[in-house]
Design a protein around this motif. Structure first.
Motif, PDB file in Angstrom:
ATOM      1  N   THR B  62     -12.944  67.851 -27.773  1.00 25.86           N
ATOM      2  CA  THR B  62     -12.929  67.014 -26.578  1.00 25.86           C
ATOM      3  C   THR B  62     -13.747  65.761 -26.834  1.00 25.86           C
ATOM      4  N   LEU B  63     -13.498  64.748 -26.042  1.00 24.43           N
ATOM      5  CA  LEU B  63     -14.256  63.508 -26.170  1.00 24.43           C
ATOM      6  C   LEU B  63     -15.359  63.422 -25.118  1.00 24.43           C
ATOM      7  N   GLU B  64     -15.647  64.536 -24.431  1.00 23.21           N
ATOM      8  CA  GLU B  64     -16.579  64.439 -23.298  1.00 23.21           C
ATOM      9  C   GLU B  64     -17.989  64.032 -23.724  1.00 23.21           C
ATOM     10  N   ALA B  65     -18.392  64.367 -24.973  1.00 24.70           N
ATOM     11  CA  ALA B  65     -19.714  63.935 -25.428  1.00 24.70           C
ATOM     12  C   ALA B  65     -19.778  62.408 -25.476  1.00 24.70           C
ATOM     13  N   TYR B  66     -18.702  61.778 -25.962  1.00 22.16           N
ATOM     14  CA  TYR B  66     -18.668  60.318 -26.042  1.00 22.16           C
ATOM     15  C   TYR B  66     -18.700  59.705 -24.646  1.00 22.16           C
ATOM     16  N   LEU B  67     -17.926  60.299 -23.719  1.00 19.23           N
ATOM     17  CA  LEU B  67     -17.902  59.769 -22.352  1.00 19.23           C
ATOM     18  C   LEU B  67     -19.291  59.859 -21.729  1.00 19.23           C
ATOM     19  N   GLN B  68     -19.939  61.010 -21.971  1.00 21.35           N
ATOM     20  CA  GLN B  68     -21.289  61.191 -21.427  1.00 21.35           C
ATOM     21  C   GLN B  68     -22.264  60.184 -22.038  1.00 21.35           C
ATOM     22  N   VAL B  69     -22.134  59.936 -23.333  1.00 18.93           N
ATOM     23  CA  VAL B  69     -23.013  58.966 -24.001  1.00 18.93           C
ATOM     24  C   VAL B  69     -22.812  57.578 -23.399  1.00 18.93           C
ATOM     25  N   ILE B  70     -21.557  57.202 -23.196  1.00 24.19           N
ATOM     26  CA  ILE B  70     -21.278  55.869 -22.653  1.00 24.19           C
ATOM     27  C   ILE B  70     -21.854  55.752 -21.243  1.00 24.19           C
ATOM     28  N   GLU B  71     -21.697  56.812 -20.461  1.00 21.56           N
ATOM     29  CA  GLU B  71     -22.122  56.749 -19.061  1.00 21.56           C
ATOM     30  C   GLU B  71     -23.634  56.895 -18.903  1.00 21.56           C
ATOM     31  N   ARG B  72     -24.175  57.974 -19.447  1.00 21.85           N
ATOM     32  CA  ARG B  72     -25.592  58.257 -19.254  1.00 21.85           C
ATOM     33  C   ARG B  72     -26.096  59.232 -20.313  1.00 21.85           C
ATOM     34  N   PRO B  73     -26.511  58.725 -21.473  1.00 21.54           N
ATOM     35  CA  PRO B  73     -26.868  59.614 -22.589  1.00 21.54           C
ATOM     36  C   PRO B  73     -28.139  60.428 -22.361  1.00 21.54           C
ATOM     37  N   THR B  74     -29.113  59.889 -21.637  1.00 19.34           N
ATOM     38  CA  THR B  74     -30.369  60.632 -21.447  1.00 19.34           C
ATOM     39  C   THR B  74     -30.559  60.946 -19.963  1.00 19.34           C
ATOM     40  N   GLY B  75     -31.694  61.533 -19.630  1.00 19.88           N
ATOM     41  CA  GLY B  75     -31.994  61.832 -18.245  1.00 19.88           C
ATOM     42  C   GLY B  75     -32.226  60.579 -17.411  1.00 19.88           C
ATOM     43  N   ASN B  76     -32.546  59.469 -18.092  1.00 20.47           N
ATOM     44  CA  ASN B  76     -32.791  58.227 -17.368  1.00 20.47           C
ATOM     45  C   ASN B  76     -31.479  57.566 -16.937  1.00 20.47           C
ATOM     46  N   PRO B  77     -31.515  56.839 -15.814  1.00 21.75           N
ATOM     47  CA  PRO B  77     -30.289  56.189 -15.348  1.00 21.75           C
ATOM     48  C   PRO B  77     -29.959  54.927 -16.146  1.00 21.75           C
ATOM     49  N   VAL B  78     -29.715  55.064 -17.462  1.00 22.01           N
ATOM     50  CA  VAL B  78     -29.329  53.916 -18.294  1.00 22.01           C
ATOM     51  C   VAL B  78     -28.078  54.284 -19.076  1.00 22.01           C
ATOM     52  N   TYR B 260     -35.827  68.053 -25.045  1.00 19.49           N
ATOM     53  CA  TYR B 260     -35.166  69.341 -24.872  1.00 19.49           C
ATOM     54  C   TYR B 260     -35.628  70.351 -25.919  1.00 19.49           C
ATOM     55  N   ALA B 261     -36.448  69.884 -26.835  1.00 17.66           N
ATOM     56  CA  ALA B 261     -37.002  70.664 -27.946  1.00 17.66           C
ATOM     57  C   ALA B 261     -36.212  71.907 -28.363  1.00 17.66           C
ATOM     58  N   SER B 262     -36.170  72.939 -27.521  1.00 22.19           N
ATOM     59  CA  SER B 262     -35.551  74.185 -27.975  1.00 22.19           C
ATOM     60  C   SER B 262     -34.030  74.134 -27.866  1.00 22.19           C
ATOM     61  N   ALA B 263     -33.503  73.524 -26.804  1.00 15.78           N
ATOM     62  CA  ALA B 263     -32.057  73.456 -26.638  1.00 15.78           C
ATOM     63  C   ALA B 263     -31.609  72.002 -26.712  1.00 15.78           C
ATOM     64  N   ILE B 264     -31.442  71.511 -27.915  1.00 17.24           N
ATOM     65  CA  ILE B 264     -31.024  70.118 -28.102  1.00 17.24           C
ATOM     66  C   ILE B 264     -29.511  70.016 -27.869  1.00 17.24           C
ATOM     67  N   PRO B 265     -29.067  69.049 -27.061  1.00 24.04           N
ATOM     68  CA  PRO B 265     -27.621  68.896 -26.825  1.00 24.04           C
ATOM     69  C   PRO B 265     -26.934  68.248 -28.019  1.00 24.04           C
ATOM     70  N   TRP B 266     -26.645  69.064 -29.051  1.00 23.37           N
ATOM     71  CA  TRP B 266     -26.165  68.504 -30.325  1.00 23.37           C
ATOM     72  C   TRP B 266     -24.894  67.676 -30.218  1.00 23.37           C
ATOM     73  N   PRO B 267     -23.879  68.088 -29.432  1.00 20.73           N
ATOM     74  CA  PRO B 267     -22.680  67.224 -29.347  1.00 20.73           C
ATOM     75  C   PRO B 267     -23.032  65.820 -28.847  1.00 20.73           C
ATOM     76  N   LEU B 268     -23.900  65.754 -27.849  1.00 17.18           N
ATOM     77  CA  LEU B 268     -24.326  64.469 -27.297  1.00 17.18           C
ATOM     78  C   LEU B 268     -25.080  63.660 -28.359  1.00 17.18           C
ATOM     79  N   VAL B 269     -26.021  64.342 -29.028  1.00 16.17           N
ATOM     80  CA  VAL B 269     -26.825  63.681 -30.068  1.00 16.17           C
ATOM     81  C   VAL B 269     -25.916  63.148 -31.178  1.00 16.17           C
ATOM     82  N   SER B 270     -24.908  63.951 -31.566  1.00 16.66           N
ATOM     83  CA  SER B 270     -24.022  63.543 -32.658  1.00 16.66           C
ATOM     84  C   SER B 270     -23.170  62.350 -32.254  1.00 16.66           C
ATOM     85  N   ALA B 271     -22.608  62.402 -31.032  1.00 18.12           N
ATOM     86  CA  ALA B 271     -21.788  61.276 -30.561  1.00 18.12           C
ATOM     87  C   ALA B 271     -22.646  60.016 -30.499  1.00 18.12           C
TER      88      ALA B 271
END
Lengths: 326, 302
Positions: B62-78, B260-271
């Motif tokens: 799926t491309l959802e990691a890329y969509l999430q990165v474009i929209e809001r990659p971190t917890g901050n509203p950027v 997120y130390a223990s549970a890193i969102p790897w798909p997001l990080v990779s995208a």
């Protein structure tokens, strides 16, 4: 001396050209360095940072003494361990980089290999990736649950009927040393692998350039004289490689010695700060611990170490430069 | 006997050829494996905890990691665009400033004799030896003490601003630019300049119409290197900036793997890693010919 330089010896033109850069450098580079030196003799901390806060107290050499005798009040800090590990980290990496770089350059230079240009182009891909991404990627690859390395090992293990649970290795955080008589944590080996992946390609590029400069008839002459493959490798190939590889090895040593990205983003210095480097420790002192004065003194110590290294390497490159006088 | 030996030297046997090819392919696999792995993880679903194996294209790709990165990659509203714009501003500004000042300073250091030249070169060389982290404490403390009141930007603490980060970056990139450009100018033959000097051209004129055009490849390379290091700059921005609207790409990547130390969102990080890497890599591949070609060699004879 050329005409253009002689004519303008008394002119103000050179200063006109150089003034903008020098003014900027004086403010943003030189002044901070002098300020840093002063700071290193004070107890500048968080309390002195606020607007209108009192000036820090002069403490003399206290910061330096604490740094060098490992008496800083931060966990897992030992200057000697840090320093020795840092030297070993750089030496072990560069040695492997050079050997692999030369070996792969020899392969790429072999007349029997097809598609040379394709391999050369693809082999340097790691160099194009930003260091922070390289470190994050290898942290992912060596991850205990989600990493590809453990999966790969399990896949290979299947062939030998080793249960896949064996390969649930916590590469970056395991506390016990993998080889009992070598005091290095598992994360060192993981970082070594990551940095080999990153480091050999440029060495191979430099070695390939040097190999292509060797006249082909030298080998034929050696063969006619009855020299074996090993003998001609030693006398011809290595002789030509040395003047190119020694300066690059020195450059690689300094770069690896200060390699922030892997120690910070991949292992976070762990376990227990054992893969911390001097540069990452310097960063943590200022950024995480807010010990500005100690950080300043640490930077001065780092500067002295780097100065010593460059004086030593200068002698090495001068000593080895003689080899190509033939 | 000599002839057969010489033939074997020139024409390797089929077995040798196959072994060489296998070795080259084996090396290629180790080089490409991490890159392909990141690509594969970036296509995984966001809620992935453990990839189900070593697949080039994962199950339920799926491309959802890329969509999430474009929209809001971190917890901050950027968004990614905002982060990229911030990194672009810092990288472009610092690269431009250090190359413009650098080439002006490199010219007299390479070509003109003047009092203080050796001293300036020694200072630059000494500064170059320091890694960027070495000036962190004094720059932080000094910039933190400066409050600026600018007409459009308003009142702000110089430390907690992109301008402050830019100043800190220039402190290291300017000496590098001067040294690099000076090294290149040293390799350009002086005949053209000497001829122009004999014809009565001023130094400013010589610089503008001879040295500057010849130095263009070096200016491009130095600017590009400056841009690359600014694009992924971490030390100063991570230390200085506290407002999410100022954050940069490298800060976001570090925040994703850190918090997120223990549970890193790897798909997001990779995208995110791929989108961070592609722009400079593409620019490099496109400009490679320009960077290595167009050197000063031909201009003297012509």
């Amino acid at each position: 001396m050329s005409i253009s330089t002689r004519i303008n010896r008394r002119s103000l033109t050179p200063y006109m050209f150089i003034a903008p850069a020098m003014i900027v450098m004086a403010i943003v580079t030189i002044y901070p360095l002098i300020f840093q030196f002063w700071m290193s003799f004070t107890d500048y901390g968080l309390a002195n940072l606020r607007q209108g806060a009192p000036a820090p107290d002069w403490v003399g050499l206290e910061n330096y003494v604490k740094i060098l005798t490992s008496e800083l009040s931060i966990p897992n800090y030992s200057f000697l361990r840090l320093f020795l590990y840092n030297i070993f980290w750089a030496l072990s990496n560069v040695t492997i980089h050079i050997i692999l770089g030369v070996a792969i350059a020899l392969l790429l230079n072999h007349p029997g290999l097809k598609l040379k240009r394709l391999y050369r182009a693809l082999y340097v891909l790691p160099v194009l990736i930003p260091p922070i991404v390289v470190a994050t990627t290898w942290r992912n690859l060596f991850n205990q649950d989600a990493g590809a390395i453990n999966m790969l090992l399990a896949l290979v293990g299947q062939v030998f009927r080793i249960p896949p649970e064996t390969f649930s290795i916590d590469w970056l955080r395991q506390v016990e040393d993998p080889i009992s008589f070598i005091p290095l944590p598992l994360s060192y080996y993981a970082m070594l692998i990551a940095n080999i992946w990153l480091g050999w390609p440029l060495n191979a590029v430099v070695a390939t350039g040097a190999l292509q400069a060797i006249p082909k008839d030298l080998y034929e002459a050696a063969e006619i004289d009855g020299a074996g493959k090993w003998a001609s490798f030693k006398t011809i190939t290595l002789t030509y490689l040395r003047p190119a590889m020694v300066p690059f090895a020195i450059y690689g040593f300094v770069v690896t010695f200060n390699l922030f990205s892997l120690a910070y983003f991949m292992s976070s210095g762990g376990p227990f700060g054992r893969t911390e480097l001097l540069v990452t420790q310097a960063y943590r002192l200022v950024n995480e611990r807010q010990l500005y004065a100690v950080g300043a003194a640490f930077a001065v110590v780092l500067f002295v170490i780097l100065l010593t290294i460059s004086l030593i390497t200068n002698r090495i490159s001068k000593a080895t430069a003689r080899y190509d006088d033939f | 006997m000599t002839t057969s030996k010489r033939r074997s030297f020139r024409e390797p046997s089929l077995l040798t050829k196959i072994l060489l090819q296998l070795a080259a392919i084996g090396i290629l696999i180790t080089v490409l494996f991490p890159i392909i792995w990141v690509f594969s993880v970036s296509l995984s679903p966001l809620n992935l905890i453990r990839p189900d194996g070593l697949n080039l294209i994962p199950k339920d790709a799926t491309l959802e990691a890329y969509l999430q990165v474009i929209e809001r990659p971190t917890g901050n509203p950027v968004s990614f665009i905002e982060l990229a714009f911030n990194s672009m501003k810092i990288a472009g500004g610092t690269a431009l400033a250090s190359v413009a000042l650098g080439v002006l300073a490199a010219y007299p250091l390479s070509r003109l004799a003047f009092r203080g030249r050796t001293f300036i070169m020694l200072v630059i060389l000494g500064v170059l030896m320091l890694p960027a982290v070495a000036t962190l404490a004094p720059l932080f403390v000094t910039l933190n003490g400066i409050r600026l009141e600018l007409p459009i930007l308003g009142t702000f603490n110089l430390r907690n601003s992109q301008l402050g980060v830019g100043i800190a970056i220039v402190s290291g990139s300017l000496p590098f630019a001067i040294w690099n450009l000076k090294g290149y100018l040293d390799t350009i033959p002086r005949e053209l300049e000497e001829a122009a000097a004999v014809d009565g051209a001023s130094q400013v004129r010589i610089f503008r119409s001879i040295v500057l055009p010849l130095a263009l490849p070096a200016i491009a390379v130095t600017g590009f290197l400056g841009f690359i290091s600014g694009w992924t700059e971490f030390y100063y921005s991570w230390m200085f900036l506290t407002q999410p609207r100022d954050f940069t790409l490298a800060m976001a990547l570090s925040a994703m793997t850190g918090t997120y130390a223990s549970a890193i969102p790897w798909p997001l990080v990779s995208a995110f890693s791929i989108m961070l890497t592609l722009p400079p890599a593409i620019v490099y591949l496109l400009s490679q010919r320009f960077i290595t070609g167009g050197l000063a060699v031909g201009s003297v004879k012509g």
